[in-house]
Write an enzyme that holds these catalytic residues in place. Sequence first.
Site, PDB file in Angstrom:
ATOM      1  N   GLN A 185      -7.893  -0.380   3.308  1.00  0.00           N
ATOM      2  CA  GLN A 185      -8.640  -0.735   4.397  1.00  0.00           C
ATOM      3  C   GLN A 185      -9.964  -1.354   3.894  1.00  0.00           C
ATOM      4  OE1 GLN A 185      -8.007  -1.518   7.548  1.00  0.00           O
ATOM      5  NE2 GLN A 185      -5.919  -0.571   7.461  1.00  0.00           N
ATOM      6  N   HIS A 197      -1.573  -7.878   2.543  1.00  0.00           N
ATOM      7  CA  HIS A 197      -1.792  -8.311   3.842  1.00  0.00           C
ATOM      8  C   HIS A 197      -2.847  -7.927   4.819  1.00  0.00           C
ATOM      9  CE1 HIS A 197       0.153  -4.981   6.420  1.00  0.00           C
ATOM     10  NE2 HIS A 197       0.568  -4.530   5.148  1.00  0.00           N
ATOM     11  N   ASN A 240      -8.038   3.728   8.790  1.00  0.00           N
ATOM     12  CA  ASN A 240      -7.434   2.541   9.283  1.00  0.00           C
ATOM     13  C   ASN A 240      -7.483   2.926  10.771  1.00  0.00           C
ATOM     14  OD1 ASN A 240      -5.590   4.584   8.411  1.00  0.00           O
ATOM     15  ND2 ASN A 240      -4.042   3.861   9.615  1.00  0.00           N
ATOM     16  N   GLY A 281       0.961  -1.191  -0.103  1.00  0.00           N
ATOM     17  CA  GLY A 281      -0.008  -0.005   0.108  1.00  0.00           C
ATOM     18  C   GLY A 281       0.851   1.156   0.160  1.00  0.00           C
ATOM     19  N   SER A 341      -3.363  -3.224  -0.604  1.00  0.00           N
ATOM     20  CA  SER A 341      -2.257  -4.098  -0.118  1.00  0.00           C
ATOM     21  C   SER A 341      -2.764  -5.509   0.522  1.00  0.00           C
ATOM     22  CB  SER A 341      -1.755  -3.459   1.182  1.00  0.00           C
ATOM     23  OG  SER A 341      -0.703  -4.052   1.748  1.00  0.00           O
ATOM     24  N   CYS A 366       2.420   6.335  19.850  1.00  0.00           N
ATOM     25  CA  CYS A 366       3.366   6.054  20.881  1.00  0.00           C
ATOM     26  C   CYS A 366       4.112   4.958  20.686  1.00  0.00           C
ATOM     27  CB  CYS A 366       2.608   5.829  22.455  1.00  0.00           C
ATOM     28  SG  CYS A 366       1.802   7.441  22.785  1.00  0.00           S
ATOM     29  N   THR A 381      12.163  -7.831 -11.186  1.00  0.00           N
ATOM     30  CA  THR A 381      11.461  -9.185 -11.324  1.00  0.00           C
ATOM     31  C   THR A 381      10.413  -9.363 -10.682  1.00  0.00           C
ATOM     32  OG1 THR A 381      13.688 -10.046 -11.982  1.00  0.00           O
ATOM     33  CG2 THR A 381      12.036 -11.706 -11.536  1.00  0.00           C
TER      34      THR A 381
HETATM   35  C1  LIG Z   1      -1.766  -0.547   5.987  1.00  0.00           C
HETATM   36  C2  LIG Z   1      -2.146   0.783   5.291  1.00  0.00           C
HETATM   37  C3  LIG Z   1      -0.975   1.351   4.324  1.00  0.00           C
HETATM   38  C4  LIG Z   1       0.169   0.834   4.112  1.00  0.00           C
HETATM   39  O1  LIG Z   1       0.250  -0.524   3.580  1.00  0.00           O
HETATM   40  P1  LIG Z   1       1.290  -1.540   3.539  1.00  0.00           P
HETATM   41  O2  LIG Z   1       1.360  -2.404   2.531  1.00  0.00           O
HETATM   42  O3  LIG Z   1       1.717  -1.950   4.584  1.00  0.00           O
HETATM   43  O4  LIG Z   1       2.489  -0.651   2.882  1.00  0.00           O
HETATM   44  C5  LIG Z   1      -1.565   2.212   3.702  1.00  0.00           C
HETATM   45  N1  LIG Z   1      -2.704   3.007   4.046  1.00  0.00           N
HETATM   46  C6  LIG Z   1      -3.410   2.474   4.714  1.00  0.00           C
HETATM   47  C7  LIG Z   1      -5.252   3.288   5.028  1.00  0.00           C
HETATM   48  C8  LIG Z   1      -3.203   1.467   5.462  1.00  0.00           C
HETATM   49  O5  LIG Z   1      -4.198   0.644   6.227  1.00  0.00           O
END
Ligand SMILES: *Cc1c(COP(=O)(O)O)cnc(C)c1O
Length: 395
Positions: free
Chosen positions: A179, A201, A151, A70, A199, A324, A237
């Site tokens: 998100q 994950h 997020n 992301g 993203s 924090c 690649t």
């Molecule tokens: C997690 C997140 C990202 C970053 O994505 P990555 O794949 O961890 O670099 C960007 N924007 C939002 C809203 C996210 O929750």
Amino acid sequence: MKIYADNAATTKLGRAALEAMLPVMEEEYGNPSSLYELGQRAKEILEKARAEIAAVINADPREIIITSGGSEADNQALLSAADRGRKTGRMHIVSTAFEHHAVLHTLAKLEREGFEVTLLPVHEDGLVRPAELSAAIRDDTCLVSVMYANNEIGTIQPIAEIGDICAARGVTFHTDAVQAVGHLPIDVRAQNICMLSASAHKFHGPKGVGFLYVKKGTPLINLIEGGAQESGRRAGTENVAAAVGMAASLKDSAAHMAENAERMRCIRDRLIKGLAAIPHSALNGDAEKRLPGNVNFCFEGIEGESLLLLLDDRGICASSGSACTSGSLDPSHVLLAIGRVHDVAHGSLRLTIGEDATEAEADYIVKNVTEVVEYLRSFSPIWRDLEAGKKPYIL
Ligand SMILES: *Cc1c(COP(=O)(O)O)cnc(C)c1O
């Protein structure tokens, strides 16, 4: 009990992704740029994954660029629109105060390079007002970037309305949908989205892979120069297995989206109801226009960090939504953006549940948060002052 309630930070790799990736990692090690059969097979597998990703958001496969995640997609989208703006004398950008740092820090860099950035307020409910967005667009605006769903507080923006406004004004519209993808229905054509970041994950795909949707005809610059991979728009690649895992988890999420969302909303609302019963607490963000899995509360008179550590002892993984943890003592920029004062913003808790969350888990969380908040307040000097009437309660 062990409960993972931090799915906005990352999600567990899903079965669908794992099973799709394993044979690719074991057998399909060819380089998609190689001409012999092993390479061409890898290329075919990659292109099939790209087509599956495109189909879920109603894009054309040629409009999908696979990135490292992301953050990279956000950077490429913003820097591309800015490059175009610089070349056409349009040096103004509209965004919001509660974007992810991948967007906010890129905007700060562009400001140092001479761009003017208008950050729209997101109001107490965590929502952008389309009329305010419309009023902020100028003749020299080269980009509007508004995140799809936040997020930290999970609020879902009126993306189709924003898309319509930008289309009517001829301004490029980017949305950080990290998100939202895999959790909410998205149609880039119907919603007039020019660029969208995602993203893997965040929807049970592997880490280190994501994608940028770029509407045909929208100019892009490269962040990484080198070979001609990704139609010359991102060198290096390709990680074929990761792309396959991303496509499989996205397809799986899309297939079960409605039923998952329905079930998660029930559990989410059970958590909200339970936590709202804690005295001097408040839900952050609109109760309805929020992600099915997001719960975010402020509890007066406590520190979010202490709450997290004690919940960890009781088997609950959560987040405070405060910076924090990254070494800064500042409260969350998102909570400040919706008008929470520093003291209150410090006592925040974000719970982001997964598709497999149960009512029993929700009840366990409510019971333990209630006990821990009470325990922390019992020796908090701020709480003592509030109780003694030396300071007024804010919540
Ligand atoms: C997690 C997140 C990202 C970053 O994505 P990555 O794949 O961890 O670099 C960007 N924007 C939002 C809203 C996210 O929750």
